[in-house]
Design an enzyme around this catalytic site. Sequence first.
Site, PDB file in Angstrom:
ATOM      1  N   LYS A  31      72.144  -2.160  31.711  1.00  0.00           N
ATOM      2  CA  LYS A  31      72.504  -3.037  32.822  1.00  0.00           C
ATOM      3  C   LYS A  31      72.458  -2.308  34.168  1.00  0.00           C
ATOM      4  O   LYS A  31      71.979  -2.842  35.167  1.00  0.00           O
ATOM      5  CB  LYS A  31      73.881  -3.651  32.568  1.00  0.00           C
ATOM      6  N   ALA A  65      70.667   0.458  34.970  1.00  0.00           N
ATOM      7  CA  ALA A  65      69.278   0.771  35.321  1.00  0.00           C
ATOM      8  C   ALA A  65      68.540  -0.486  35.774  1.00  0.00           C
ATOM      9  O   ALA A  65      67.767  -0.460  36.744  1.00  0.00           O
ATOM     10  CB  ALA A  65      68.577   1.398  34.124  1.00  0.00           C
ATOM     11  N   ASP A  80      71.251  -9.028  35.529  1.00  0.00           N
ATOM     12  CA  ASP A  80      71.064  -7.773  36.270  1.00  0.00           C
ATOM     13  C   ASP A  80      70.155  -7.995  37.482  1.00  0.00           C
ATOM     14  O   ASP A  80      70.381  -7.420  38.555  1.00  0.00           O
ATOM     15  CB  ASP A  80      70.461  -6.701  35.350  1.00  0.00           C
TER      16      ASP A  80
END
Length: 314
Positions: A43, A45, A255
């Site tokens: 998440k 990254a 994300d």
Amino acid sequence: MSNRPRIAVIGSANVDLTTFADAFPRPGETIFGKSFHLGFGGKGANQAVAARSCGAEVVMVAKVGNDLFGEATVKNFASRGIDTSLVQIVDGVSSGVAPIFVEPNGQNRIIVVKGANDTLSPADVDAAEATLCSVDAVILQFEIPLDTIYHAVHFAKTHNIRCIVNPAPAQQADLVRLQNADYLIPNETEAEAISGVSAKSPDEAKACAAALLQSGFRRVVLTLAERGALLASSEGMELISPFAVQPVDTTGAGDAFIGSFAVFLAEGLPEKSALSRANLYAAISTTRVGTQKSYPSREEFDAAWQRQAVSMSR
Ligand code: RIB
């Protein structure tokens, strides 16, 4: 120095092992999947890549294992222009990995093995102080130890840095130690886990957001997938409308939303405009396979935003 927004992500990096299948095996059963995709995820990254793809300068504070995945992860960040000077490779623990299963409608199920992510400590946040003090926003998620998150929220408050907390994956936490975040951005499942209040129906989602405000958060954005996002604050509640798309893989859409929102906000856009753009950015990501690979570039996004603005004006 460039005038691009500067974003720091303190969080996880995983390698995603994604299997696409028509069904899921029952206990003791073996079935065939349709296809397989290996990609970079986690998440933290993913949020870093989304922010970078939107044009921000991004620094990642993370830990990976001393293995093939760890080395490849650092290279992936570097190839995207993300500052890796605060990504440590650590011995004796694997890199984070995430076996992911995706159904034909794009819905996913994920198991995360945290590995090195679980060794990111409060001391690592302190060691990053000089860099962190130069950013416009810090983003945190729940794939690193909770104590590190609490410490980072306190750090951001002390240094007057905007702080966005994404309490994902869902788990209970000490809300008092998170309250100083400027934004809490959960999905329905995460909001339920953190508040103890159901968020399944639209009315429940409002009650859940109200409970989170009541417990001390200043601004809550409850992401509602294809129903958009609910912004809640002391000024009231507002649904930020979604964009209709045909999803093939929803993994990493949350994300994409968070990383892009941080950038749009840091660029100075009004909050609701930033949220609306983040809705579109995330929606586009669901029309493609994978997490980071599915995130549009800033040019692609701007063109899509223009197209929808033109179609709305007709
Ligand atoms: O939010 C999607 C991410 O969750 C995946 O990339 C996986 O690694 C897990 O962290």
